[in-house]
Scaffold this motif. Structure first.
Motif, short mmCIF file in Angstrom:
data_model
loop_
_atom_site.label_atom_id
_atom_site.label_comp_id
_atom_site.label_asym_id
_atom_site.label_seq_id
_atom_site.Cartn_x
_atom_site.Cartn_y
_atom_site.Cartn_z
N ASN A 46 -4.86 -17.24 39.79
CA ASN A 46 -6.23 -17.06 40.25
C ASN A 46 -7.03 -16.20 39.27
OD1 ASN A 46 -5.81 -18.58 42.55
ND2 ASN A 46 -5.30 -16.81 43.83
N GLU A 47 -6.38 -15.17 38.73
CA GLU A 47 -7.06 -14.33 37.74
C GLU A 47 -7.42 -15.15 36.50
OE1 GLU A 47 -4.46 -11.10 37.01
OE2 GLU A 47 -4.97 -10.03 38.89
N ASP A 48 -6.50 -16.00 36.08
CA ASP A 48 -6.79 -16.86 34.92
C ASP A 48 -7.96 -17.79 35.21
OD1 ASP A 48 -4.75 -15.68 33.55
OD2 ASP A 48 -3.29 -17.29 33.91
N MET A 49 -7.97 -18.37 36.41
CA MET A 49 -9.05 -19.28 36.77
C MET A 49 -10.39 -18.56 36.82
SD MET A 49 -7.84 -22.26 36.88
CE MET A 49 -9.34 -23.01 37.49
N ARG A 50 -10.41 -17.32 37.30
CA ARG A 50 -11.66 -16.55 37.34
C ARG A 50 -12.16 -16.27 35.92
NH1 ARG A 50 -11.38 -11.52 41.35
NH2 ARG A 50 -9.61 -11.00 40.00
N LYS A 51 -11.22 -15.93 35.03
CA LYS A 51 -11.64 -15.67 33.64
C LYS A 51 -12.20 -16.93 32.99
CE LYS A 51 -8.41 -11.85 32.85
NZ LYS A 51 -7.24 -11.37 32.07
N ILE A 52 -11.49 -18.03 33.22
CA ILE A 52 -11.96 -19.29 32.64
C ILE A 52 -13.33 -19.65 33.19
CG2 ILE A 52 -11.50 -21.77 32.53
CD1 ILE A 52 -8.51 -21.08 32.55
N THR A 53 -13.52 -19.48 34.49
CA THR A 53 -14.80 -19.79 35.12
C THR A 53 -15.91 -18.90 34.58
OG1 THR A 53 -13.65 -20.48 37.13
CG2 THR A 53 -15.99 -19.98 37.34
N ALA A 54 -15.60 -17.60 34.41
CA ALA A 54 -16.61 -16.67 33.91
C ALA A 54 -17.05 -17.04 32.50
CB ALA A 54 -16.05 -15.24 33.92
N TRP A 55 -16.10 -17.32 31.62
CA TRP A 55 -16.47 -17.69 30.25
C TRP A 55 -17.19 -19.03 30.21
CZ3 TRP A 55 -16.96 -14.35 26.64
CH2 TRP A 55 -16.13 -13.24 26.57
N ALA A 56 -16.81 -19.94 31.09
CA ALA A 56 -17.52 -21.23 31.15
C ALA A 56 -18.97 -21.02 31.56
CB ALA A 56 -16.81 -22.15 32.14
N ALA A 57 -19.20 -20.08 32.52
CA ALA A 57 -20.58 -19.80 32.94
C ALA A 57 -21.39 -19.19 31.80
CB ALA A 57 -20.57 -18.87 34.15
N ILE A 58 -20.76 -18.30 31.03
CA ILE A 58 -21.45 -17.66 29.91
C ILE A 58 -21.83 -18.70 28.86
CG2 ILE A 58 -21.17 -16.06 27.98
CD1 ILE A 58 -19.43 -14.33 29.87
N PHE A 59 -20.89 -19.56 28.49
CA PHE A 59 -21.18 -20.55 27.44
C PHE A 59 -22.07 -21.67 27.95
CE2 PHE A 59 -17.25 -18.76 25.54
CZ PHE A 59 -17.76 -18.45 24.30
#
Length: 370
Positions: free
Chosen positions: A307-320
């Motif tokens: 879940n932590e990995d998915m949150r990080k991936i989601t956060a960076w996807a939102a930024i980019f």
């Protein structure tokens, strides 16, 4: 995994408990054959037929020990002592559950012996314990022991009993009690060693939640790396339980129900063995429950890490997504777009893009997503 150590090649098997073999017993499965009267060994190096003849003539009882006999090697003994064919078949082929059965004037018991395997490091393929079998035929004036596997040697037990003639004078049931006591003592020792392995895994699993690494800091971590070790231990405990739990009923019968072939004084000793066995059984059952809890905790940690990995991936996807959106809009090449021909349009859009991405990054950082 617990191994049933039936030797694959009979000529190479080890017989640690063999004493000086008699000429009559050479090249056979018999490792010892003796006659006992009033607690003392009076005859040595006899064949089973000679031992039985001596007992019938002068009293006492015969103790014949065998290691992994074939059908042909055991046939003569079975006929000499009148052993039931079903029990003989079980004794030859092994792989039996612990049990107590009565055939006419003979008691047939099966014990699973358990031995702890030392290992430098517990892994997902570690074999923790190995098993063997000891089977006993008890008659009024004889006991025949059949052993399978490399463990569970009866040599030291035989010598110990010979040093206690008062107990050995009680007859074959004294030998049966000594074997049961030795087997259960082995269970107690193995249970303590397995408890240490479970404690080690438990510490590794719960410490990995903060260190990010598993046993010894070697990277098994919260990603489920310990699940293989836990599952392997569960399999070992299951096999251990198969050796312990079925023996409860036979020990209860030997300690509580009067039997003609069991001396009344010896029956009191069986109560102590039954009590120790009950405690080991409770411990083994608790092992299974504890391993279930550890496994669930490990899987929960793995799920949290994912879940932590998915949150990080989601956060960076939102930024980019911000520069991607702006680049996409200004890449459509319409003639009348805002600020398209302004001198400072490009740097202004870059500054706006950086500002928005920085703001989003701070927001995710503040909320623990990055």
């Amino acid at each position: 995994m617990i191994r049933d150590l039936r030797a694959a090649v009979r000529p190479s098997r080890r017989r640690e408990d063999s004493e000086s073999a008699a000429p009559a017993c050479a090249n056979s499965a018999i490792v010892d054959c003796g006659v006992y009267r009033e607690g003392q060994r009076v005859d040595q190096h006899l064949s089973p037929a000679e031992a039985m003849a001596s007992v019938q003539a002068d009293g006492g009882f015969a103790w014949i020990g065998l290691h992994e006999p074939t059908e042909a090697e055991f046939a003569g003994i079975a006929q000499e002592f009148g052993l039931h064919p079903l029990a003989v078949e079980d004794a030859v082929h092994a792989h039996q559950r612990p049990k107590l059965e009565r055939y006419d004037d003979t008691l047939f018991t099966v014990f699973k012996t358990v031995h702890y395997l030392e290992h430098a490091e517990l892994t997902a393929t570690s074999e923790v314990v190995e098993t063997g079998e000891v089977m006993c035929f008890i008659g009024r004036d004889f006991i025949v022991t059949v052993r399978h596997g490399g463990q569970g040697s009866l040599r030291a037990l035989r010598h110990r009993l010979q040093d206690d003639p008062e107990l050995l004078a009680k007859g074959p049931s004294a030998v049966l009690h000594a074997i049961a006591d030795q087997v259960v003592d082995g269970y107690i020792a193995v249970a303590g060693a397995v408890q240490d392995d479970i404690d080690e895994v438990e510490i590794d699993v719960f410490s990995s939640g903060t260190t990010g690494k598993g046993a010894g800091g070697k990277g098994s971590g919260t990603r489920g790396g310990d699940a293989g070790r836990i599952y392997q231990l569960k399999r070992e405990v299951l096999e251990f339980k198969r050796a312990v739990s079925p023996l409860l009923r036979p020990m209860q019968l030997l300690s509580e129900r009067p039997m003609r072939l069991v001396d009344a004084d010896i029956q009191k000793y069986f109560r102590d063995v039954a009590d120790h066995l009950a405690r080991v059984n409770e411990q083994v059952l608790s092992f299974d429950d504890l391993l279930n809890s550890i496994l669930q905790a490990n899987l929960a940690q793995a799920a949290v890490a994912q879940n932590e990995d998915m949150r990080k991936i989601t956060a960076w996807a939102a930024i980019f997504a911000v520069p991607t959106m702006i680049a996409g809009i200004y890449g459509m090449n319409f003639q009348y777009m805002p600020e398209l021909h302004w001198k400072y349009g490009y740097p202004a859009m870059m500054l706006v893009t950086v500002a928005i991405c920085t703001g989003i990054h701070r927001g995710f950082k503040r909320n623990g997503w990055l």
